[in-house]
Design a protein around this motif. Structure first.
Motif, PDB file in Angstrom:
ATOM      1  N   ARG A 278      -4.796  -8.729   9.001  1.00 40.21           N
ATOM      2  CA  ARG A 278      -4.620  -9.970   9.758  1.00 40.21           C
ATOM      3  C   ARG A 278      -3.814 -11.006   8.990  1.00 40.21           C
ATOM      4  NH1 ARG A 278     -10.738  -9.088  11.935  1.00 40.21           N
ATOM      5  NH2 ARG A 278     -10.163  -8.140  13.944  1.00 40.21           N
ATOM      6  N   LYS A 279      -3.890 -10.966   7.674  1.00 39.21           N
ATOM      7  CA  LYS A 279      -3.097 -11.891   6.864  1.00 39.21           C
ATOM      8  C   LYS A 279      -1.623 -11.492   6.830  1.00 39.21           C
ATOM      9  CE  LYS A 279      -6.418 -13.503   3.346  1.00 39.21           C
ATOM     10  NZ  LYS A 279      -6.777 -13.346   1.912  1.00 39.21           N
ATOM     11  N   HIS A 280      -1.380 -10.202   6.603  1.00 37.10           N
ATOM     12  CA  HIS A 280      -0.022  -9.779   6.243  1.00 37.10           C
ATOM     13  C   HIS A 280       0.687  -8.946   7.313  1.00 37.10           C
ATOM     14  CE1 HIS A 280      -0.729 -11.381   2.235  1.00 37.10           C
ATOM     15  NE2 HIS A 280      -1.864 -10.708   2.187  1.00 37.10           N
ATOM     16  N   LYS A 281      -0.039  -8.503   8.351  1.00 38.17           N
ATOM     17  CA  LYS A 281       0.545  -7.906   9.553  1.00 38.17           C
ATOM     18  C   LYS A 281       1.520  -6.751   9.281  1.00 38.17           C
ATOM     19  CE  LYS A 281       0.029 -12.021  12.460  1.00 38.17           C
ATOM     20  NZ  LYS A 281      -0.881 -12.709  11.528  1.00 38.17           N
ATOM     21  N   PRO A 282       1.016  -5.612   8.880  1.00 35.99           N
ATOM     22  CA  PRO A 282       1.891  -4.447   8.703  1.00 35.99           C
ATOM     23  C   PRO A 282       2.335  -3.884  10.048  1.00 35.99           C
ATOM     24  CG  PRO A 282      -0.385  -3.794   8.431  1.00 35.99           C
ATOM     25  CD  PRO A 282      -0.389  -5.299   8.561  1.00 35.99           C
ATOM     26  N   GLU A 283       3.448  -3.178  10.031  1.00 35.09           N
ATOM     27  CA  GLU A 283       3.951  -2.531  11.236  1.00 35.09           C
ATOM     28  C   GLU A 283       3.325  -1.146  11.413  1.00 35.09           C
ATOM     29  OE1 GLU A 283       8.281  -2.462  13.193  1.00 35.09           O
ATOM     30  OE2 GLU A 283       8.224  -1.428  11.250  1.00 35.09           O
ATOM     31  N   ILE A 284       3.132  -0.444  10.300  1.00 36.55           N
ATOM     32  CA  ILE A 284       2.586   0.912  10.318  1.00 36.55           C
ATOM     33  C   ILE A 284       1.576   1.041   9.185  1.00 36.55           C
ATOM     34  CG2 ILE A 284       3.124   3.360   9.916  1.00 36.55           C
ATOM     35  CD1 ILE A 284       5.898   2.785  11.164  1.00 36.55           C
ATOM     36  N   LEU A 285       0.460   1.707   9.445  1.00 36.68           N
ATOM     37  CA  LEU A 285      -0.570   1.921   8.436  1.00 36.68           C
ATOM     38  C   LEU A 285      -1.011   3.378   8.489  1.00 36.68           C
ATOM     39  CD1 LEU A 285      -2.621   1.067   6.307  1.00 36.68           C
ATOM     40  CD2 LEU A 285      -4.007   0.034   8.115  1.00 36.68           C
ATOM     41  N   LEU A 286      -0.910   4.058   7.340  1.00 38.47           N
ATOM     42  CA  LEU A 286      -1.236   5.480   7.240  1.00 38.47           C
ATOM     43  C   LEU A 286      -2.487   5.695   6.394  1.00 38.47           C
ATOM     44  CD1 LEU A 286       2.355   6.838   6.467  1.00 38.47           C
ATOM     45  CD2 LEU A 286       1.283   6.537   8.717  1.00 38.47           C
TER      46      LEU A 286
END
Length: 350
Positions: A97-105
């Motif tokens: 929620r802080k850094h908002k990644p586009e993709i997480l594996l």
């Protein structure tokens, strides 16, 4: 709606890998995912980040940089000493929620599957499970996560068009870790949330480790796998003997496991374990696609089957047509002699 979606997606950037730690060391599946993540990040021209949660783990960031990470988010606190869904989920959600990644594996391990499903439900977002192939559209950032479907008969590519981050669990051993670049550096980002032990409903009272000593098939360099073509549990004992002779692990097809000849942790395939050993023996295995997807990336595959039309030969580098109950004892004796003399065995001359 289209414009709103584009604006929403634009807030999310970067490729992340959840870093799993076992006994103070980085799990190899996480290094494999950094290799895959590096490819995705380079196509998107974005940063590759690891997220590391644990107790006294911040020093592991140096190794993550050497395997491709540009930066590492760290939640380092005694409360994360043991994996528990609630504590890890809180930390990971805070970081997302802080850094908002586009993709997480995540690795498709017991920990990775548990954590990913919990996070996906809370955000909410989509989650592709047991992925075996990954790609990304360079312009849009749309993740293409593919996995076997319909009993392994087709490959399904799953998209998450509306929500971010896009998430996937990836099977161990299907991706390749990058060569380690000694001295490569990155950025360490220390994170912290206000959380106490009293807020965590699950308590770890004791860690009980199995007393059974065995070679894990997902870590073995040599795997000797057997199928129903061996005829009986007595015939399957030859698999154990050959594996013991070579210092390898015992693998099995699903029908052997279901027949009760060997425990489930030996099963190779779509509903078992994906393996990539240096040498894989497929003995008395017909070659159903569900089995093939679990071992097809082995460096060297040697099949033994009395049916010359068996599908397993199409996935093998070398094939021996004949009765495994006759051939395997010959192999065992030849390997014993060669090992005693420290020689190499030419299987083709046996």
């Amino acid at each position: 709606m289209e414009r709103e979606a584009e604006q929403f997606h634009g807030q999310h950037q970067g490729i992340w890998v959840f870093i799993e730690v076992k006994d103070g060391a980085i799990a190899h599946v996480s290094l494999e995912l950094l290799g895959a993540g590096r490819m995705l990040a380079d196509k998107r021209k974005s940063l590759l980040s690891g997220i590391l949660i644990g107790d006294q783990v911040d020093h592991l960031a140096d190794e993550l940089y050497e395997y491709g990470a540009d930066q590492v988010y760290v939640y380092d606190d005694p409360i994360y000493r043991f994996y528990r869904t609630e504590s890890y989920m809180r930390a990971l959600l805070d970081c997302i929620r802080k850094h908002k990644p586009e993709i997480l594996l995540y690795g498709a391990t017991s920990t990775g599957k548990d954590l990913a499903s919990a996070v996906a439900t809370d955000l909410p977002t989509g989650l592709t499970a047991d992925t075996t192939q990954l790609d990304v559209e360079a312009d849009t950032g749309l993740l293409q996560a593919s996995r076997p479907a319909f009993g392994g008969n087709i490959m399904a590519t799953i998209l998450c068009k509306k929500y971010r981050p896009q998430m996937a669990t990836v099977r161990p051993k299907v991706m390749k870790a990058l060569p380690q670049q000694a001295g490569r550096q990155g950025v360490l980002i220390q994170e912290r949330i206000a959380i106490t032990e009293a807020q965590i409903r699950t308590k770890v009272l004791e860690i009980v480790r199995s007393t059974i000593q065995r070679v894990r098939i997902d870590e073995a360099d040599i795997i000797v796998a057997g199928g129903k073509g061996l005829g009986s549990p007595a015939g399957f004992e030859l698999i154990h003997e050959l594996a013991h002779t070579l210092g390898g692990a015992v693998g099995a097809s699903r029908d052997v496991v279901e027949a009760g000849w060997v425990a489930h942790h030996h099963q190779v395939g779509q509903t078992g374990v994906t393996v990539t050993p240096k040498i894989y023996f497929a003995i008395g295995i017909s070659g159903a696609i569900q089995h093939i997807v679990g071992m097809q990336n082995s460096a060297l595959i040697i099949a033994i089957n009395k049916d010359p039309t068996a599908a397993i030969f199409q996935a093998s580098h070398y094939g021996i047509v004949g009765d495994a109950l006759t051939i395997v004892p010959m192999l065992i004796e030849a390997f014993k002699v060669a090992i005693g003399r420290k020689e190499e065995v030419d299987v083709g001359k046996i």
